[in-house]
Design a protein around this motif. Structure first.
Motif, PDB file in Angstrom:
ATOM      1  N   PHE A 138      -8.383 -16.772   2.817  1.00 14.00           N
ATOM      2  CA  PHE A 138      -7.514 -15.672   2.375  1.00 14.00           C
ATOM      3  C   PHE A 138      -6.275 -16.278   1.711  1.00 14.00           C
ATOM      4  CE2 PHE A 138      -9.878 -13.523   5.805  1.00 14.00           C
ATOM      5  CZ  PHE A 138     -10.405 -12.489   5.053  1.00 14.00           C
ATOM      6  N   THR A 139      -6.349 -16.445   0.415  1.00 13.80           N
ATOM      7  CA  THR A 139      -5.254 -17.120  -0.287  1.00 13.80           C
ATOM      8  C   THR A 139      -4.181 -16.135  -0.749  1.00 13.80           C
ATOM      9  OG1 THR A 139      -6.807 -17.159  -2.143  1.00 13.80           O
ATOM     10  CG2 THR A 139      -6.442 -19.223  -0.990  1.00 13.80           C
ATOM     11  N   THR A 140      -4.450 -14.827  -0.673  1.00  9.03           N
ATOM     12  CA  THR A 140      -3.405 -13.836  -0.964  1.00  9.03           C
ATOM     13  C   THR A 140      -3.585 -12.613  -0.061  1.00  9.03           C
ATOM     14  OG1 THR A 140      -4.768 -12.997  -2.770  1.00  9.03           O
ATOM     15  CG2 THR A 140      -2.917 -14.394  -3.393  1.00  9.03           C
ATOM     16  N   SER A 141      -2.459 -11.913   0.201  1.00  9.76           N
ATOM     17  CA  SER A 141      -2.482 -10.695   1.031  1.00  9.76           C
ATOM     18  C   SER A 141      -1.861  -9.544   0.248  1.00  9.76           C
ATOM     19  CB  SER A 141      -1.677 -10.913   2.312  1.00  9.76           C
ATOM     20  OG  SER A 141      -2.244 -11.961   3.057  1.00  9.76           O
ATOM     21  N   TYR A 142      -2.361  -8.348   0.493  1.00  6.08           N
ATOM     22  CA  TYR A 142      -1.885  -7.146  -0.210  1.00  6.08           C
ATOM     23  C   TYR A 142      -1.730  -6.009   0.778  1.00  6.08           C
ATOM     24  CZ  TYR A 142      -3.556  -9.751  -4.247  1.00  6.08           C
ATOM     25  OH  TYR A 142      -3.761 -10.732  -5.175  1.00  6.08           O
ATOM     26  N   LYS A 143      -0.890  -5.041   0.418  1.00  6.28           N
ATOM     27  CA  LYS A 143      -0.858  -3.790   1.162  1.00  6.28           C
ATOM     28  C   LYS A 143      -1.991  -2.911   0.646  1.00  6.28           C
ATOM     29  CE  LYS A 143       3.983  -3.444   2.490  1.00  6.28           C
ATOM     30  NZ  LYS A 143       3.805  -3.158   3.898  1.00  6.28           N
ATOM     31  N   LEU A 144      -2.411  -1.933   1.453  1.00  5.43           N
ATOM     32  CA  LEU A 144      -3.512  -1.064   1.044  1.00  5.43           C
ATOM     33  C   LEU A 144      -3.205  -0.383  -0.300  1.00  5.43           C
ATOM     34  CD1 LEU A 144      -6.292   0.132   1.726  1.00  5.43           C
ATOM     35  CD2 LEU A 144      -5.130   1.925   3.018  1.00  5.43           C
ATOM     36  N   GLU A 145      -1.942  -0.008  -0.502  1.00 11.20           N
ATOM     37  CA  GLU A 145      -1.536   0.645  -1.761  1.00 11.20           C
ATOM     38  C   GLU A 145      -1.845  -0.229  -2.977  1.00 11.20           C
ATOM     39  OE1 GLU A 145      -0.153   0.652   1.136  1.00 11.20           O
ATOM     40  OE2 GLU A 145       1.708   1.784   1.219  1.00 11.20           O
ATOM     41  N   ASP A 146      -1.883  -1.548  -2.771  1.00 13.54           N
ATOM     42  CA  ASP A 146      -2.100  -2.471  -3.890  1.00 13.54           C
ATOM     43  C   ASP A 146      -3.550  -2.950  -3.971  1.00 13.54           C
ATOM     44  OD1 ASP A 146       0.638  -2.314  -4.536  1.00 13.54           O
ATOM     45  OD2 ASP A 146       1.102  -3.786  -2.975  1.00 13.54           O
ATOM     46  N   ILE A 147      -4.461  -2.107  -3.490  1.00 18.14           N
ATOM     47  CA  ILE A 147      -5.878  -2.495  -3.424  1.00 18.14           C
ATOM     48  C   ILE A 147      -6.426  -2.899  -4.792  1.00 18.14           C
ATOM     49  CG2 ILE A 147      -6.684  -0.077  -3.632  1.00 18.14           C
ATOM     50  CD1 ILE A 147      -8.363  -2.605  -1.329  1.00 18.14           C
ATOM     51  N   ASP A 148      -5.978  -2.240  -5.846  1.00 20.66           N
ATOM     52  CA  ASP A 148      -6.498  -2.575  -7.175  1.00 20.66           C
ATOM     53  C   ASP A 148      -6.144  -4.018  -7.544  1.00 20.66           C
ATOM     54  OD1 ASP A 148      -8.022  -1.654  -9.411  1.00 20.66           O
ATOM     55  OD2 ASP A 148      -6.181  -1.726 -10.598  1.00 20.66           O
ATOM     56  N   GLN A 149      -4.922  -4.432  -7.203  1.00 19.86           N
ATOM     57  CA  GLN A 149      -4.504  -5.823  -7.439  1.00 19.86           C
ATOM     58  C   GLN A 149      -5.357  -6.782  -6.616  1.00 19.86           C
ATOM     59  OE1 GLN A 149      -2.584  -7.082  -9.730  1.00 19.86           O
ATOM     60  NE2 GLN A 149      -2.474  -4.972 -10.429  1.00 19.86           N
ATOM     61  N   GLY A 158      -8.593   2.799  -6.472  1.00 25.38           N
ATOM     62  CA  GLY A 158      -7.330   3.467  -6.174  1.00 25.38           C
ATOM     63  C   GLY A 158      -7.276   3.900  -4.723  1.00 25.38           C
ATOM     64  N   ILE A 159      -6.189   4.557  -4.368  1.00 27.46           N
ATOM     65  CA  ILE A 159      -6.016   5.056  -3.001  1.00 27.46           C
ATOM     66  C   ILE A 159      -6.040   6.581  -3.038  1.00 27.46           C
ATOM     67  CG2 ILE A 159      -4.364   5.248  -1.080  1.00 27.46           C
ATOM     68  CD1 ILE A 159      -5.622   2.505  -1.331  1.00 27.46           C
ATOM     69  N   GLU A 160      -6.770   7.160  -2.109  1.00 27.97           N
ATOM     70  CA  GLU A 160      -6.768   8.622  -2.008  1.00 27.97           C
ATOM     71  C   GLU A 160      -6.491   9.026  -0.570  1.00 27.97           C
ATOM     72  OE1 GLU A 160     -10.272  10.520  -3.549  1.00 27.97           O
ATOM     73  OE2 GLU A 160      -9.757   9.929  -5.614  1.00 27.97           O
ATOM     74  N   GLU A 161      -5.947  10.206  -0.433  1.00 27.64           N
ATOM     75  CA  GLU A 161      -5.756  10.801   0.888  1.00 27.64           C
ATOM     76  C   GLU A 161      -7.087  11.475   1.243  1.00 27.64           C
ATOM     77  OE1 GLU A 161      -3.461  11.018   4.101  1.00 27.64           O
ATOM     78  OE2 GLU A 161      -2.645  10.186   2.228  1.00 27.64           O
TER      79      GLU A 161
END
Ligand SMILES: [Zn+2]
Ligand SMILES: [Zn+2]
Length: 345
Positions: free
Chosen positions: A316-327, A13-16
């Motif tokens: 790198f076959t896919t890119s994500y935003k940091l928020e979507d790290i779990d994906q 997940g993402i934490e502050e």
């Protein structure tokens, strides 16, 4: 700032968290531009014993130098850099021999903190960081991907080929069709191998390797896979590059070599019972360990990428935003992507 943290087995997940600051004279704080998930991060991700807050293992990035400790003389704020997973000093015997991934002075890699975050602290930074000309906006997304591979997987694939002493005309077998295996294929070609066989059962990965210089793919595994390789080569291979880290992969590598052949291994070992001497009857040379990321990048890999001679960024076959790290983790874990890139805002 936002940072990826392990929540439990199979969940990130993402934490502050507090933004990292300079703690030692040879620290550099870096604003991350691109990061990614490593195959080795999946070992932690899948670990059933993992607890919330377990240290995240992300360790590959490119970014902008934000702040430097007082002992830093090689980079300045604003510089665009490759942030390798290794921490060579550049001066000890190991570094001077081209083994900065196992620097005699800075034992241990992945030091300083998680790279899957907006900012990171890079300890022992003076020699290990690699300056990239210009700024991120000067490059295409494809080029940024290739530059990001120089933090780990491209040097790691190259390391397998180097320690196995792959030479012009060699017959080489690559075990592992993930990002490191794909880069090992590129490396074997760079070093002049005449035949490169990739062991792979996935069509998209087979295709990628064939485009990078593999001459054949073998989908069979175990004894069957070994027999197939020997049939294709008309005997054993000169070199086997083990890019997985399991005992089955090591068996595969040893099995395809002729007696006297060489194995280079760069998969982080997840086996314990292989004793020195187990290859005695075959006279196999065995070498491997953490890649010399900084040495290879500075000597030739950065130039090869910038000149367009190699294109390792295709892993790198896919890119994500940091928020979507779990994906990003899940897609790799389920083998839906070869390697997930994290794009920072
Ligand atoms: Zn890695
Ligand atoms: Zn050193």
């Amino acid at each position: 700032m936002k940072s990826a943290v392990y929540k439990k087995a199979g969940q990130v997940g993402i934490e502050e968290v507090k933004r990292p600051s300079i703690q030692e004279a040879d620290d550099v704080i870096i604003r991350v531009v691109r990061a990614c998930v490593c195959g080795s991060d999946l070992w932690s991700y899948q670990n059933p014993d993992i607890k919330a807050g377990h240290k995240n293992s992300g360790h590959e990035a490119i970014g902008i130098v934000e702040e430097t400790g007082e002992a830093i003389t090689t980079v300045k704020p604003g510089d665009f850099v490759i942030v390798p997973f290794t921490h060579g000093c550049g001066e000890c015997d190991a570094c001077r021999a081209g083994f900065d991934g196992s620097c005699d002075n800075h034992i241990g890699n992945n030091l300083g903190g998680n790279f899957q975050a907006e900012y990171l602290r890079f300890h022992y930074a003076n020699w290990a960081l690699v300056k990239i000309p210009g700024q991120p906006s000067d490059y295409t997304e494809g080029m940024l991907k290739s530059l990001l591979t120089l933090a780990d997987v491209m040097p790691t694939g190259y390391h397998a080929a180097r320690v196995a002493n792959v030479q012009k005309g060699d017959k080489v077998v690559v075990i592992g069709d993930g990002a490191v295996g794909q880069c090992a294929v590129i490396a074997a070609k760079m070093r002049g191998a005449s035949q490169i066989i990739l062991m792979s059962r996935h069509e998209d990965r087979q295709q990628m390797a064939l485009e990078s210089g593999a001459t054949t793919v073998v989908a069979e595994r175990g004894e069957e896979g070994i027999a197939k390789v020997r049939e294709i080569l008309g005997g054993g291979a000169d070199a086997a590059l083990e890019c997985v880290g399991t005992e089955a992969a090591v068996e595969q590598a040893l099995g395809v070599l002729y007696n006297g052949g060489r194995m280079g291994f760069v998969g982080v070992p997840h086996y314990k019972n292989r004793a020195l001497g187990s290859t005695f009857m075959q006279n196999i040379s065995v070498a491997g360990g953490a890649a010399s990321a900084t040495t290879y990048d500075k000597q030739f890999l950065l130039k090869d990428v910038l000149d367009g001679d190699i294109n390792p960024g295709r892993v790198f076959t896919t890119s994500y935003k940091l928020e979507d790290i779990d994906q990003a983790y899940k897609a790799m874990d389920e083998r839906k992507t070869i390697k997930s890139m994290i794009v920072m805002d």
